[in-house]
Design a protein around this motif. Structure first.
Motif, PDB file in Angstrom:
ATOM      1  N   LYS A  34       1.488 -58.099  -1.066  1.00 23.84           N
ATOM      2  CA  LYS A  34       1.431 -58.200  -2.397  1.00 23.84           C
ATOM      3  C   LYS A  34       0.861 -56.674  -2.904  1.00 23.84           C
ATOM      4  O   LYS A  34       0.368 -56.182  -2.106  1.00 23.84           O
ATOM      5  CB  LYS A  34       0.266 -59.254  -3.006  1.00 23.84           C
ATOM      6  CG  LYS A  34       0.736 -60.702  -2.410  1.00 23.84           C
ATOM      7  CD  LYS A  34       0.207 -61.775  -3.416  1.00 23.84           C
ATOM      8  CE  LYS A  34       0.595 -62.898  -2.929  1.00 23.84           C
ATOM      9  NZ  LYS A  34       0.444 -63.933  -4.104  1.00 23.84           N
ATOM     10  N   GLU A  35       0.982 -56.452  -4.276  1.00 28.05           N
ATOM     11  CA  GLU A  35       0.719 -55.293  -4.839  1.00 28.05           C
ATOM     12  C   GLU A  35       0.422 -55.419  -6.261  1.00 28.05           C
ATOM     13  O   GLU A  35       0.973 -56.024  -6.879  1.00 28.05           O
ATOM     14  CB  GLU A  35       2.084 -54.417  -4.841  1.00 28.05           C
ATOM     15  CG  GLU A  35       2.011 -52.936  -4.642  1.00 28.05           C
ATOM     16  CD  GLU A  35       3.083 -52.258  -4.464  1.00 28.05           C
ATOM     17  OE1 GLU A  35       3.469 -51.557  -5.152  1.00 28.05           O
ATOM     18  OE2 GLU A  35       3.959 -52.320  -3.563  1.00 28.05           O
ATOM     19  N   ILE A  36      -0.824 -54.830  -6.501  1.00 21.10           N
ATOM     20  CA  ILE A  36      -1.140 -54.820  -7.854  1.00 21.10           C
ATOM     21  C   ILE A  36      -1.392 -53.418  -8.298  1.00 21.10           C
ATOM     22  O   ILE A  36      -1.953 -52.468  -7.710  1.00 21.10           O
ATOM     23  CB  ILE A  36      -2.444 -55.520  -7.982  1.00 21.10           C
ATOM     24  CG1 ILE A  36      -2.469 -56.959  -7.513  1.00 21.10           C
ATOM     25  CG2 ILE A  36      -3.052 -55.374  -9.374  1.00 21.10           C
ATOM     26  CD1 ILE A  36      -3.722 -57.820  -7.255  1.00 21.10           C
ATOM     27  N   HIS A  37      -0.809 -53.229  -9.656  1.00 20.05           N
ATOM     28  CA  HIS A  37      -0.907 -51.799 -10.328  1.00 20.05           C
ATOM     29  C   HIS A  37      -1.707 -51.894 -11.583  1.00 20.05           C
ATOM     30  O   HIS A  37      -1.674 -52.718 -12.431  1.00 20.05           O
ATOM     31  CB  HIS A  37       0.529 -51.118 -10.640  1.00 20.05           C
ATOM     32  CG  HIS A  37       1.324 -51.152  -9.604  1.00 20.05           C
ATOM     33  ND1 HIS A  37       1.492 -50.029  -8.523  1.00 20.05           N
ATOM     34  CD2 HIS A  37       2.293 -52.112  -8.805  1.00 20.05           C
ATOM     35  CE1 HIS A  37       2.193 -50.501  -7.655  1.00 20.05           C
ATOM     36  NE2 HIS A  37       3.041 -51.573  -7.913  1.00 20.05           N
ATOM     37  N   SER A  38      -2.263 -50.838 -11.753  1.00 22.68           N
ATOM     38  CA  SER A  38      -3.385 -50.522 -12.956  1.00 22.68           C
ATOM     39  C   SER A  38      -3.757 -49.210 -13.154  1.00 22.68           C
ATOM     40  O   SER A  38      -3.016 -48.109 -12.374  1.00 22.68           O
ATOM     41  CB  SER A  38      -4.836 -51.238 -12.533  1.00 22.68           C
ATOM     42  OG  SER A  38      -5.431 -50.764 -11.318  1.00 22.68           O
TER      43      SER A  38
END
Length: 180
Positions: free
Chosen positions: A87-91
Protein backbone atom coordinates in the motif's frame (compact mmCIF):
# COMPACT_ATOMS: atom_id res chain seq x y z
CA UNK A 1 -33.71 28.75 18.87
CA UNK A 2 -33.45 25.19 20.18
CA UNK A 3 -30.96 24.31 17.43
CA UNK A 4 -28.78 27.28 18.37
CA UNK A 5 -28.70 26.25 22.04
CA UNK A 6 -27.86 22.67 21.09
CA UNK A 7 -25.11 23.88 18.80
CA UNK A 8 -23.68 26.15 21.50
CA UNK A 9 -23.75 23.31 24.04
CA UNK A 10 -22.02 20.98 21.60
CA UNK A 11 -19.33 23.59 20.92
CA UNK A 12 -18.82 24.17 24.65
CA UNK A 13 -18.45 20.43 25.26
CA UNK A 14 -15.99 20.13 22.38
CA UNK A 15 -13.90 23.02 23.71
CA UNK A 16 -13.97 21.48 27.17
CA UNK A 17 -12.89 18.09 25.78
CA UNK A 18 -10.04 19.75 23.88
CA UNK A 19 -8.93 21.59 27.00
CA UNK A 20 -8.82 18.29 28.90
CA UNK A 21 -6.89 16.60 26.10
CA UNK A 22 -4.34 19.42 26.09
CA UNK A 23 -3.33 19.26 29.76
CA UNK A 24 0.23 18.48 28.68
CA UNK A 25 2.41 21.31 27.38
CA UNK A 26 2.92 21.62 23.63
CA UNK A 27 5.60 19.43 22.09
CA UNK A 28 8.83 21.39 21.69
CA UNK A 29 10.17 21.15 18.13
CA UNK A 30 13.87 20.96 17.38
CA UNK A 31 15.45 24.33 16.66
CA UNK A 32 16.18 23.71 12.99
CA UNK A 33 15.76 21.10 10.26
CA UNK A 34 17.97 21.29 7.16
CA UNK A 35 15.24 20.25 4.71
CA UNK A 36 17.48 19.00 1.87
CA UNK A 37 19.38 16.86 4.38
CA UNK A 38 16.12 15.59 5.92
CA UNK A 39 14.79 14.37 2.56
CA UNK A 40 14.94 10.72 1.54
CA UNK A 41 13.98 7.43 3.15
CA UNK A 42 12.86 7.08 6.77
CA UNK A 43 12.01 3.59 8.07
CA UNK A 44 9.27 3.54 10.70
CA UNK A 45 10.71 1.75 13.73
CA UNK A 46 7.88 2.34 16.22
CA UNK A 47 4.63 4.25 16.18
CA UNK A 48 1.29 5.01 17.69
CA UNK A 49 -0.31 4.21 14.34
CA UNK A 50 -3.02 5.94 12.38
CA UNK A 51 -5.86 3.72 11.21
CA UNK A 52 -4.07 3.25 7.89
CA UNK A 53 -0.92 1.78 9.42
CA UNK A 54 -2.19 -0.39 12.29
CA UNK A 55 -0.93 -3.54 10.59
CA UNK A 56 1.96 -2.07 8.60
CA UNK A 57 5.07 -4.14 7.90
CA UNK A 58 8.22 -2.72 6.26
CA UNK A 59 6.84 0.81 6.69
CA UNK A 60 8.85 3.45 4.86
CA UNK A 61 8.25 7.19 4.64
CA UNK A 62 9.91 8.96 1.70
CA UNK A 63 10.32 12.75 1.60
CA UNK A 64 11.08 14.77 -1.53
CA UNK A 65 11.56 18.55 -1.47
CA UNK A 66 9.40 20.30 -4.04
CA UNK A 67 10.49 23.49 -5.85
CA UNK A 68 7.93 25.54 -3.89
CA UNK A 69 9.43 24.46 -0.54
CA UNK A 70 6.68 21.98 0.31
CA UNK A 71 7.54 18.33 0.91
CA UNK A 72 6.07 15.50 -1.17
CA UNK A 73 5.61 12.49 1.07
CA UNK A 74 4.88 8.91 0.22
CA UNK A 75 4.30 6.22 2.79
CA UNK A 76 4.86 2.62 1.61
CA UNK A 77 4.11 -0.54 3.56
CA UNK A 78 2.91 -4.12 3.39
CA UNK A 79 -0.49 -4.65 4.99
CA UNK A 80 -0.73 -7.33 7.68
CA UNK A 81 2.45 -9.27 6.92
CA UNK A 82 5.71 -9.14 5.00
CA UNK A 83 3.83 -10.72 2.07
CA UNK A 84 0.73 -8.56 2.48
CA UNK A 85 -0.66 -6.21 -0.12
CA UNK A 86 1.69 -3.29 -0.84
CA UNK A 87 0.00 0.00 0.00
CA UNK A 88 1.01 3.57 -0.60
CA UNK A 89 -0.30 6.86 0.76
CA UNK A 90 0.76 10.22 -0.68
CA UNK A 91 0.54 13.57 1.06
CA UNK A 92 2.11 17.00 1.10
CA UNK A 93 4.02 18.51 3.99
CA UNK A 94 3.57 22.27 4.19
CA UNK A 95 6.41 23.74 6.23
CA UNK A 96 5.21 26.33 8.73
CA UNK A 97 7.18 29.56 8.37
CA UNK A 98 9.17 30.73 11.37
CA UNK A 99 9.61 27.23 12.86
CA UNK A 100 13.10 26.43 11.61
CA UNK A 101 11.41 23.92 9.24
CA UNK A 102 10.53 21.74 12.26
CA UNK A 103 6.73 22.13 12.17
CA UNK A 104 4.64 21.11 9.19
CA UNK A 105 1.03 20.69 8.31
CA UNK A 106 0.66 17.38 6.46
CA UNK A 107 -2.22 17.28 4.05
CA UNK A 108 -3.51 13.86 3.02
CA UNK A 109 -7.04 15.06 2.28
CA UNK A 110 -7.84 18.66 1.38
CA UNK A 111 -8.51 20.90 3.29
CA UNK A 112 -7.36 19.10 6.46
CA UNK A 113 -3.76 19.38 7.62
CA UNK A 114 -2.38 17.18 10.38
CA UNK A 115 0.20 18.59 12.75
CA UNK A 116 3.75 17.27 12.21
CA UNK A 117 6.44 18.27 14.71
CA UNK A 118 10.05 17.19 14.42
CA UNK A 119 10.47 16.70 18.17
CA UNK A 120 13.84 14.98 18.10
CA UNK A 121 16.44 14.76 15.36
CA UNK A 122 19.79 13.08 15.89
CA UNK A 123 22.71 15.34 14.93
CA UNK A 124 23.70 13.09 12.02
CA UNK A 125 20.09 12.93 10.71
CA UNK A 126 19.94 9.17 11.22
CA UNK A 127 17.00 9.07 13.67
CA UNK A 128 13.93 11.22 14.20
CA UNK A 129 10.81 11.42 16.33
CA UNK A 130 7.78 13.05 14.74
CA UNK A 131 5.14 14.02 17.27
CA UNK A 132 1.85 15.87 17.74
CA UNK A 133 0.64 18.04 20.61
CA UNK A 134 -2.45 15.84 20.98
CA UNK A 135 -0.22 12.82 21.77
CA UNK A 136 -2.48 10.70 19.57
CA UNK A 137 0.17 9.66 17.03
CA UNK A 138 3.95 9.45 17.05
CA UNK A 139 6.55 8.07 14.66
CA UNK A 140 10.04 6.91 15.58
CA UNK A 141 12.01 6.61 12.37
CA UNK A 142 15.54 5.87 11.22
CA UNK A 143 17.53 5.88 8.00
CA UNK A 144 18.00 2.12 8.36
CA UNK A 145 15.27 -0.52 8.75
CA UNK A 146 16.66 -1.66 12.09
CA UNK A 147 18.44 0.08 14.97
CA UNK A 148 20.23 -1.19 18.05
CA UNK A 149 18.16 -2.08 21.12
CA UNK A 150 19.96 0.69 23.03
CA UNK A 151 18.93 3.29 20.42
CA UNK A 152 15.39 1.89 20.36
CA UNK A 153 15.11 2.15 24.15
CA UNK A 154 16.59 5.67 24.19
CA UNK A 155 14.16 6.89 21.52
CA UNK A 156 11.17 5.39 23.33
CA UNK A 157 12.35 7.03 26.56
CA UNK A 158 12.20 10.37 24.72
CA UNK A 159 8.67 9.55 23.50
CA UNK A 160 7.62 8.69 27.07
CA UNK A 161 9.13 11.95 28.37
CA UNK A 162 6.95 13.83 25.86
CA UNK A 163 3.88 12.42 27.62
CA UNK A 164 2.84 9.69 25.21
CA UNK A 165 0.92 6.61 26.42
CA UNK A 166 3.54 3.88 26.00
CA UNK A 167 0.97 1.07 25.99
CA UNK A 168 -0.15 2.27 22.54
CA UNK A 169 3.32 2.09 20.94
CA UNK A 170 3.68 -0.53 18.21
CA UNK A 171 7.07 -1.77 17.07
CA UNK A 172 6.87 -1.91 13.28
CA UNK A 173 8.13 -5.20 11.84
CA UNK A 174 10.97 -4.53 9.41
CA UNK A 175 12.63 -7.25 7.38
CA UNK A 176 15.70 -5.54 5.91
CA UNK A 177 16.14 -7.99 3.05
CA UNK A 178 12.53 -7.36 1.98
CA UNK A 179 12.29 -3.60 2.49
CA UNK A 180 11.15 -1.80 -0.58
Amino acid sequence: MQLSRTLLMACAMLLSANACANELPPIKPVAYVDLPRFMGNWYVIATIPTRFEKAAYNALEVYTLKPDGDVATSFHFRDGSFDGERKEIHSTGIVKQGTGNAVWGVQVFWPLKAQYIVAYLKDDYSQVIVARDARDYVWVMARTPTISQADHDALLAKVKAMGYPMDRIRKVPQQPSRTE
